[in-house]
Design a protein around this motif. Structure first.
Motif, PDB file in Angstrom:
ATOM      1  N   ILE A  24       0.827  -1.205   0.000  1.00 46.15           N
ATOM      2  CA  ILE A  24       0.000   0.000   0.000  1.00 46.15           C
ATOM      3  C   ILE A  24       0.859   1.253   0.000  1.00 46.15           C
ATOM      4  CG2 ILE A  24      -1.630   1.349   1.395  1.00 46.15           C
ATOM      5  CD1 ILE A  24      -2.950  -1.293   2.183  1.00 46.15           C
ATOM      6  N   LEU A  25       1.956   1.231   0.747  1.00 48.84           N
ATOM      7  CA  LEU A  25       2.839   2.389   0.798  1.00 48.84           C
ATOM      8  C   LEU A  25       3.464   2.693  -0.558  1.00 48.84           C
ATOM      9  CD1 LEU A  25       4.513   1.847   4.263  1.00 48.84           C
ATOM     10  CD2 LEU A  25       3.124   3.812   3.580  1.00 48.84           C
ATOM     11  N   GLU A  26       3.580   1.696  -1.418  1.00 49.47           N
ATOM     12  CA  GLU A  26       4.094   1.916  -2.764  1.00 49.47           C
ATOM     13  C   GLU A  26       3.151   2.799  -3.582  1.00 49.47           C
ATOM     14  OE1 GLU A  26       6.824   0.992  -4.861  1.00 49.47           O
ATOM     15  OE2 GLU A  26       7.700   0.965  -2.861  1.00 49.47           O
ATOM     16  N   SER A  27       1.889   2.858  -3.181  1.00 44.15           N
ATOM     17  CA  SER A  27       0.904   3.651  -3.919  1.00 44.15           C
ATOM     18  C   SER A  27       0.514   4.939  -3.200  1.00 44.15           C
ATOM     19  CB  SER A  27      -0.364   2.816  -4.153  1.00 44.15           C
ATOM     20  OG  SER A  27      -0.095   1.698  -4.973  1.00 44.15           O
ATOM     21  N   ARG A  28       1.140   5.210  -2.076  1.00 40.49           N
ATOM     22  CA  ARG A  28       0.844   6.424  -1.324  1.00 40.49           C
ATOM     23  C   ARG A  28       1.592   7.620  -1.913  1.00 40.49           C
ATOM     24  NH1 ARG A  28      -3.244   4.619   1.025  1.00 40.49           N
ATOM     25  NH2 ARG A  28      -3.568   4.757   3.272  1.00 40.49           N
ATOM     26  N   THR A  29       0.994   8.809  -1.753  1.00 39.07           N
ATOM     27  CA  THR A  29       1.643  10.002  -2.274  1.00 39.07           C
ATOM     28  C   THR A  29       1.413  11.209  -1.371  1.00 39.07           C
ATOM     29  OG1 THR A  29       1.909  11.410  -4.234  1.00 39.07           O
ATOM     30  CG2 THR A  29      -0.346  10.752  -3.673  1.00 39.07           C
ATOM     31  N   ASN A  30       2.419  12.083  -1.352  1.00 37.00           N
ATOM     32  CA  ASN A  30       2.287  13.417  -0.767  1.00 37.00           C
ATOM     33  C   ASN A  30       2.394  14.488  -1.853  1.00 37.00           C
ATOM     34  OD1 ASN A  30       1.923  12.903   2.021  1.00 37.00           O
ATOM     35  ND2 ASN A  30       4.096  12.429   2.259  1.00 37.00           N
ATOM     36  N   HIS A  31       2.349  14.054  -3.112  1.00 42.70           N
ATOM     37  CA  HIS A  31       2.399  15.004  -4.226  1.00 42.70           C
ATOM     38  C   HIS A  31       1.155  15.889  -4.201  1.00 42.70           C
ATOM     39  CE1 HIS A  31       3.712  16.428  -8.193  1.00 42.70           C
ATOM     40  NE2 HIS A  31       2.451  16.353  -8.574  1.00 42.70           N
TER      41      HIS A  31
END
Length: 218
Positions: A24-31
């Motif tokens: 899941i973290l691979e798909s997380r973003t702060n962009h």
């Protein structure tokens, strides 16, 4: 960060749980990040948080200038464990904080000069602002925004419920982001921090377990 603490706490998780965190973290973003201005209906705040979690936006900013907030756990469906909530007591503080992090301020509004959703430039780090159910965003945000965004509509109604609007916009921009060549993923350090936070949120009696760890370490 104490990597030994992370390793110790992850020992209380199953292998499948740890693997799911990493996936899941691979798909997380702060962009992208989402900001909500004084939303009165609590279920709307919770529903927007759920959309952030489902579509991979890690941070939600909530301005509590007029109305105190609490998370409606039935609607959030556990999303409060996985999304970071930043609370502010004024819109100005929120906008200043987000600009310091490198975000441009984007106001969602049916304003005539607004950019249509499908034309929105996803390359810049953006904080998408949503307003109250009746009045929309305050003039304070409109005046200071770097850009404006709206959802194309062809009916008589000029606006959507905030939770619906947020879900449509978040799904669109995150989907396009993942199909782009933009560097949108979390940094290795951010992933480590989230692993620790999520692990702590997954363990019952976490305070006692951490106390035992630090006692043994001492």
């Amino acid at each position: 960060m104490d990597l030994n603490l992370l390793d110790y706490l992850e020992g209380f998780l199953t292998d499948s749980r740890k693997e799911k965190f990493l996936k899941i973290l691979e798909s997380r973003t702060n962009h992208f990040t989402i900001a909500m201005e004084d939303v009165y209906q609590l279920h709307n705040t919770s529903a927007v948080m759920r959309s952030c979690e489902v579509f991979g936006i890690q941070e939600l900013n909530v301005v509590e200038q007029k109305f105190g907030k609490r998370i409606d756990t039935e609607i959030a469906m556990g999303a409060q464990k996985w999304v970071d909530i930043n609370r502010f007591n004024s819109m100005q503080n929120c906008m200043d904080s987000l600009r310091e992090k490198g975000y441009q301020i984007i106001a969602t509004t049916p304003h005539n000069d607004s950019c249509m959703l499908h034309e929105f430039d996803i390359s810049k780090r953006s904080a998408i602002f949503f307003g109250t159910e009746k009045e929309g965003l305050s003039q304070e945000v409109i005046d200071q925004a770097d850009g404006y965004l709206k959802i194309p509509m062809v009916g008589f109604t000029e606006s959507l419920n905030i939770s619906v609007s947020a879900a449509i916009i978040i799904q669109d921009i995150t989907n396009r982001l993942r199909q782009s060549g933009i560097d949108w993923k979390l940094t290795p350090d951010e992933i480590l921090q989230k692993r620790l936070t999520w692990t702590r949120n997954s363990i019952k009696d976490i305070k006692r377990i951490e106390e035992r760890y630090f006692s043994e370490k001492a």
